[in-house]
Design a protein around this motif. Structure first.
Motif, mmCIF file in Angstrom:
data_model
loop_
_atom_site.group_PDB
_atom_site.id
_atom_site.type_symbol
_atom_site.label_atom_id
_atom_site.label_comp_id
_atom_site.label_asym_id
_atom_site.label_seq_id
_atom_site.Cartn_x
_atom_site.Cartn_y
_atom_site.Cartn_z
ATOM 1 N N ARG B 66 -2.864 -2.036 -14.841
ATOM 2 C CA ARG B 66 -2.116 -2.864 -14.729
ATOM 3 C C ARG B 66 -1.054 -2.720 -13.738
ATOM 4 N N VAL B 67 -1.281 -3.011 -12.406
ATOM 5 C CA VAL B 67 -0.326 -3.093 -11.376
ATOM 6 C C VAL B 67 -0.228 -4.188 -10.683
ATOM 7 N N LYS B 68 0.907 -4.649 -10.262
ATOM 8 C CA LYS B 68 1.086 -5.442 -9.233
ATOM 9 C C LYS B 68 1.910 -4.982 -7.986
ATOM 10 N N THR B 69 1.283 -5.629 -6.946
ATOM 11 C CA THR B 69 2.013 -5.437 -5.607
ATOM 12 C C THR B 69 2.452 -6.738 -5.092
ATOM 13 N N GLY B 70 2.940 -6.701 -4.066
ATOM 14 C CA GLY B 70 3.233 -8.065 -3.397
ATOM 15 C C GLY B 70 2.246 -8.618 -2.377
ATOM 16 N N VAL B 80 0.013 -2.775 -0.869
ATOM 17 C CA VAL B 80 -1.105 -1.853 -1.543
ATOM 18 C C VAL B 80 -0.784 -0.451 -1.225
ATOM 19 N N ALA B 81 -0.284 -0.284 0.149
ATOM 20 C CA ALA B 81 0.082 1.160 0.533
ATOM 21 C C ALA B 81 1.087 1.823 0.020
ATOM 22 N N THR B 82 2.337 0.829 -0.230
ATOM 23 C CA THR B 82 3.448 1.409 -0.800
ATOM 24 C C THR B 82 3.382 1.662 -2.294
ATOM 25 N N ALA B 83 2.579 0.847 -2.886
ATOM 26 C CA ALA B 83 2.082 1.123 -4.301
ATOM 27 C C ALA B 83 1.163 2.496 -4.422
ATOM 28 N N SER B 84 0.438 2.377 -3.453
ATOM 29 C CA SER B 84 -0.449 3.829 -3.312
ATOM 30 C C SER B 84 0.221 4.992 -3.235
ATOM 31 N N ALA B 85 1.379 5.057 -2.542
ATOM 32 C CA ALA B 85 2.126 6.323 -2.257
ATOM 33 C C ALA B 85 2.884 6.399 -3.586
ATOM 34 N N ALA B 86 3.356 5.463 -4.253
ATOM 35 C CA ALA B 86 4.061 5.928 -5.530
ATOM 36 C C ALA B 86 3.083 6.153 -6.640
ATOM 37 N N HIS B 122 -9.522 11.046 3.838
ATOM 38 C CA HIS B 122 -8.805 11.819 5.066
ATOM 39 C C HIS B 122 -7.959 10.682 5.603
ATOM 40 N N ALA B 123 -7.767 9.508 5.282
ATOM 41 C CA ALA B 123 -6.972 8.508 5.792
ATOM 42 C C ALA B 123 -5.646 8.773 5.883
ATOM 43 N N THR B 124 -4.848 8.398 6.679
ATOM 44 C CA THR B 124 -3.528 8.592 6.649
ATOM 45 C C THR B 124 -2.437 7.241 6.807
ATOM 46 N N PRO B 125 -1.882 6.840 5.814
ATOM 47 C CA PRO B 125 -1.643 7.250 4.539
ATOM 48 C C PRO B 125 -2.736 7.161 3.515
ATOM 49 N N VAL B 126 -3.061 8.010 2.524
ATOM 50 C CA VAL B 126 -4.151 7.741 1.578
ATOM 51 C C VAL B 126 -3.871 6.938 0.869
ATOM 52 N N THR B 127 -4.839 6.210 0.283
ATOM 53 C CA THR B 127 -4.456 5.027 -0.700
ATOM 54 C C THR B 127 -5.333 5.374 -1.962
ATOM 55 N N THR B 128 -5.055 5.027 -3.047
ATOM 56 C CA THR B 128 -5.784 5.162 -4.359
ATOM 57 C C THR B 128 -6.862 4.569 -4.431
ATOM 58 N N ARG B 129 -7.851 4.878 -5.158
ATOM 59 C CA ARG B 129 -8.948 3.949 -5.561
ATOM 60 C C ARG B 129 -8.486 2.723 -5.924
ATOM 61 N N ILE B 130 -8.790 1.317 -5.527
ATOM 62 C CA ILE B 130 -8.255 0.139 -5.651
ATOM 63 C C ILE B 130 -9.358 -0.727 -6.548
ATOM 64 N N GLU B 131 -9.023 -1.038 -7.704
ATOM 65 C CA GLU B 131 -9.817 -2.026 -8.357
ATOM 66 C C GLU B 131 -8.975 -3.334 -8.669
ATOM 67 N N SER B 404 8.228 3.491 -4.304
ATOM 68 C CA SER B 404 7.663 2.277 -4.400
ATOM 69 C C SER B 404 8.838 1.182 -3.472
ATOM 70 N N ARG B 405 8.148 0.425 -2.866
ATOM 71 C CA ARG B 405 9.198 -0.475 -1.990
ATOM 72 C C ARG B 405 10.251 -1.280 -2.898
ATOM 73 N N SER B 406 9.949 -1.467 -3.895
ATOM 74 C CA SER B 406 10.953 -1.979 -4.757
ATOM 75 C C SER B 406 11.194 -0.887 -5.904
ATOM 76 N N THR B 407 12.450 -0.741 -6.307
ATOM 77 C CA THR B 407 12.653 0.525 -7.024
ATOM 78 C C THR B 407 13.465 -0.146 -8.447
ATOM 79 N N ASN B 408 13.075 -0.997 -8.898
ATOM 80 C CA ASN B 408 13.569 -1.311 -10.138
ATOM 81 C C ASN B 408 13.092 -0.931 -11.405
ATOM 82 N N SER B 409 13.345 0.398 -11.440
ATOM 83 C CA SER B 409 12.897 1.324 -12.617
ATOM 84 C C SER B 409 13.789 1.403 -13.719
ATOM 85 N N PRO B 410 13.492 1.108 -14.920
ATOM 86 C CA PRO B 410 14.472 1.276 -16.133
ATOM 87 C C PRO B 410 15.009 2.886 -16.451
#
Lengths: 328, 436
Positions: B66-70, B80-86, B122-131, B404-410
């Motif tokens: 369960r991941v949301k991006t914008g 998706v790229a910033t979420a992947s980095a996180a 090998h891509a820069t930046p690398v992304t996770t597997r996206i389902e 993450s681009r948004s850093t609203n972490s509890p």
């Protein structure tokens, strides 16, 4: 001229096929076969409905079925009155039973009824003194359609017993699927009902279907007959289905899918077709399609039913011809 | 250039699927696990690289359902790229994207646009597997079924109505029946919208003292009971998405005991926080479902331990300051979570609630099994998605350091123990913690 094959038909009305015995169904089919042969020879049989009055009382619009009944009755010499819903008193607030009583007082010999409510035709039949033919009641039965489908199959395949018939589509809302399944099951066919789970009834096995499956391709395997049902496009609004294209993707009859059926499979459709939704045009118009023959058999079946319910046999010319289609 | 063959020695191999917990080596070839274990020997390969893990823990990369991006539509929140980095920094190598974007992912073309199950390592930046989780209903409006079958064929991993339940039970029942014949997994938020009302946090004495309207537990139970019953009627495979109360777990246990194909997730932050953490009107702690009581939290942990909970999700929901820096009743729901799921679960290991394998199962093989993917396990032939972590390393989570681009972490400002050192995707290092 060949004699009409006659056997006893001891029913006052034709309301559905579920309650008919195998012999009753065969009686109708045999007589219809006879009428179909006459029509192909451009001949008329005796006017067994001469001086009789047939009322086509259609509470639901259906040009095709009403025309078919009208032609059938006229070929038998009857006087036909068409009463489509637009010109009836229903719109003035008259109840269904009032309408029946009014018509009954005019002493018709047969009333052919289509009604949008399941059981509506049965209700009317209790209130009148003449024969009633169900021309489709709600999502319950459409017996003449079931009979014409069965006759079309029998003429093409020479038999019903042992055939595998796959019926695909909106089974749960289909009076055609019910009537056709009852008739085919009575005559020994193996019926497979296919469709999306949302359009398959819970009790379909009790109809006499051998298989009920959401997997159309499994249902098609080695089928002798493939019958596609009309998809009511308003089903998209009730969350029964996602979209036309998804329906066609999983349940549309394409050439690739038809190849999974038996090599000599025939394709049927009760009409009117949604080309590109439940059936590819190339198949609807192709050599395996018997869809126009179904329409032709519709008239023959309705002649046979009218004859059996209201015909007078007194002027039938007796001769020793072979009763077309009569089986030992 | 990295080699196509890699051996990691001296690692504490942790594989919840097989129960393996031992020091040993793992051999990777062509993006997959070739051999594993204390005595496995690598095939001789001229280009093989080796590194010593120094006894750190090596587990399957995390699978987050369960991941949301914008993306698409609100890229200022997250891409998706910033979420992947996180994700990669948090040891997560597979993410399932939620469909509530703009436009909603209710169409084959949008599924194909986002779906990237085998990204180039090998891509820069690398992304996770996206389902991709496809929308259950058109526009997530709960009125008309979406093209479930076509989206499944396009690669959608599961179907969900996002944050909102399908209110109309007839629509849900038909959609579940259809989904059952397509053999897809349907995720439902167990919730009753009218009972939730305009609630902000867990209903109860604490909410009353703060003068905030509450979200009652029964909003969840009633929704869960309905969804489980409809799953039973239709034969649908159902995933209860983020449970928060023990009574929901009772309903689920009962359904599972009767053999129904029903599953559940819990969000990692619900295992760490309770309603008291909302404290001084902290909007970063405003999530739906809300943080419940301490006894509820302990019951959720117990259900993770017993295996009743199939998967732990981050429920990553990036919210920018303009939707969080508001009075709490007006602030949006949602917490960033991709970088803290593993640490949250490791905190439960340190607290003595869970073993390492019990903590890792719902982060790896549990979710991978739910969506029928081969990753999430240390097994020959499985994708070489791995996370190397130091379970003891202390660190302070600060929002400025989050990727993450948004850093609203509890977890902002919290002291945590256990952090990711390296993440491998298809046998290649996709994240490595910078040395200080």
């Amino acid at each position: 001229m060949s004699a009409a094959p006659r056997a006893a038909f001891d029913h006052p009305h034709l309301l559905g096929l579920q309650s008919l015995h195998r012999l009753d169904i065969e009686t109708i089919l045999d007589l219809a076969d006879h009428y179909a042969s006459l029509a192909r020879e451009n001949r008329r049989g005796p006017a067994v409905l001469k001086n009789k009055t047939v009322i086509n009382l259609f509470f639901e619009n259906s040009t095709r079925t009403m025309s078919s009944f009208e032609i059938a009755a006229k070929r038998l010499g009857a006087d036909v009155i068409n009463m489509p819903v637009d010109s009836s008193s229903v719109k003035k607030g008259e109840t269904l039973i009032d309408t029946a009583m009014t018509l009954n007082a005019m002493k018709p010999d047969v009333i052919v009824i289509r009604h949008s409510a399941s059981g509506g035709v049965k209700l009317l039949s209790r209130k009148v003194d003449c024969a009633v033919i169900n021309a489709g009641d709600g999502t319950h039965e459409h017996p003449t359609q079931g009979l014409l489908d069965t006759l079309t199959i029998r003429r093409n395949k020479g038999r019903i017993e042992g055939l595998t018939v796959t019926i695909c589509g909106d089974v749960v809302h289909s009076r055609v699927a019910r009537s056709t399944t009852y008739a085919l099951h009575q005559l020994g066919a193996r019926v497979r009902l296919c469709g999306p789970r949302t359009l398959l009834p819970a009790d379909a096995r009790d109809w006499g279907a051998e298989t009920v499956t959401a997997d159309f391709e499994k249902g098609l395997k080695n089928a002798d007959v493939v019958m596609m049902l009309r998809l009511q496009l308003e089903r998209m609004n009730g969350a029964y289905l996602p979209s036309r294209r998804e329906y066609f993707h999983f349940y549309g009859l394409t050439r690739a899918r038809l190849a999974m059926a038996a090599p000599d499979a025939i394709v049927m459709h009760p009409g009117p077709m949604n080309r590109g939704v439940e059936i590819e045009s190339a198949i609807a118009d192709g050599p395996t399609s018997v869809i126009t023959e179904q329409v032709e058999m519709g008239v023959a079946i309705r002649m046979a039913v009218l004859d059996l319910l209201a015909g007078s046999n007194t002027d039938t010319t007796a001769s020793t011809g072979n009763g077309a289609g009569a089986k030992p | 250039m990295s080699a196509s063959a890699l051996t990691i020695t001296n690692a504490r191999l942790l594989d919840p699927a097989s129960g393996r917990d031992e020091i040993g080596a793992i051999h990777l070839e062509d993006g997959r696990i070739a051999a594993i274990g204390a005595d496995a020997a690598p095939k001789p390969t001229s280009s093989r690289e080796t590194f010593d893990a120094g006894g750190l823990c090596l587990a399957p990369g995390l699978v987050d359902l369960r991941v949301k991006t914008g993306e698409p539509g609100e890229e200022h929140r997250e891409t998706v790229a910033t979420a992947s980095a996180a994700a990669l920094a948090g040891g997560v190598t597979t993410i399932v994207l939620m469909p509530d974007t703009q436009p909603v992912i209710d169409d084959v073309a949008l599924v194909k646009y986002l779906h990237a199950p085998n990204p180039d390592p090998h891509a820069t930046p690398v992304t996770t597997r996206i389902e991709v989780a496809g929308a259950l209903t058109l526009g997530l409006e709960g009125e008309a079924m979406a093209e479930i079958g076509l989206m499944r064929e396009a690669g959608a991993a599961l179907f969900t109505n996002g944050d909102e339940p399908v209110t109309n039970p007839t629509v849900l029942k038909r959609t579940m029946a259809y989904a059952a014949s397509q053999d897809v997994l349907v995720a439902c938020r167990p919730d009753t919208r009218q009972l939730r009302g305009s609630g902000v946090m867990n209903a109860g004495a604490f909410a009353a003292r703060l003068g905030l309207s509450g979200i009652p537990s029964e909003a969840e139970w009633i929704g869960a009971a309905r969804d489980l019953m409809l799953a039973e009627v239709t034969g649908c495979r159902l995933l209860l998405d983020q449970v928060s109360t023990p009574r929901t777990l009772d309903l689920l246990a009962d359904a599972k005991a009767r053999g129904l194909p029903v599953y559940t997730t819990v969000a990692a932050h619900h295992l760490y926080f309770n309603e008291g953490d909302v404290g001084d009107y902290l909007t970063y702690c405003k999530v739906n479902p809300p943080f419940r009581t301490e006894s509820d939290r302990l019951a959720l942990i117990e259900a993770v331990k017993s295996g009743l909970i199939d998967a732990v999700v981050s429920a990553h929901d990036p919210q920018p300051p303009e939707t969080k820096r508001l009075p709490i009743a007006e602030a949006s729901f949602g917490a960033a979570g991709l970088e803290t799921s593993l640490a949250a679960l490791l905190s439960l290991v340190h607290a003595g609630h869970l073993s390492l394998l019990e903590a890792l199962r719902p982060l790896t093989s549990g979710p991978a099994d739910l969506i029928g993917k081969p990753q999430g396990r240390l097994a020959p032939g499985a994708p070489a998605d791995l996370v190397l972590f130091d379970p003891a390393a202390p660190w302070k989570c600060t929002r400025e350091a989050l990727r993450s681009r948004s850093t609203n972490s509890p977890f902002d400002g919290r002291l945590l123990q256990g952090r990711v050192e390296r993440t491998l995707l298809a046998g290649h290092t996709a994240f490595q913690r910078p040395t200080n």
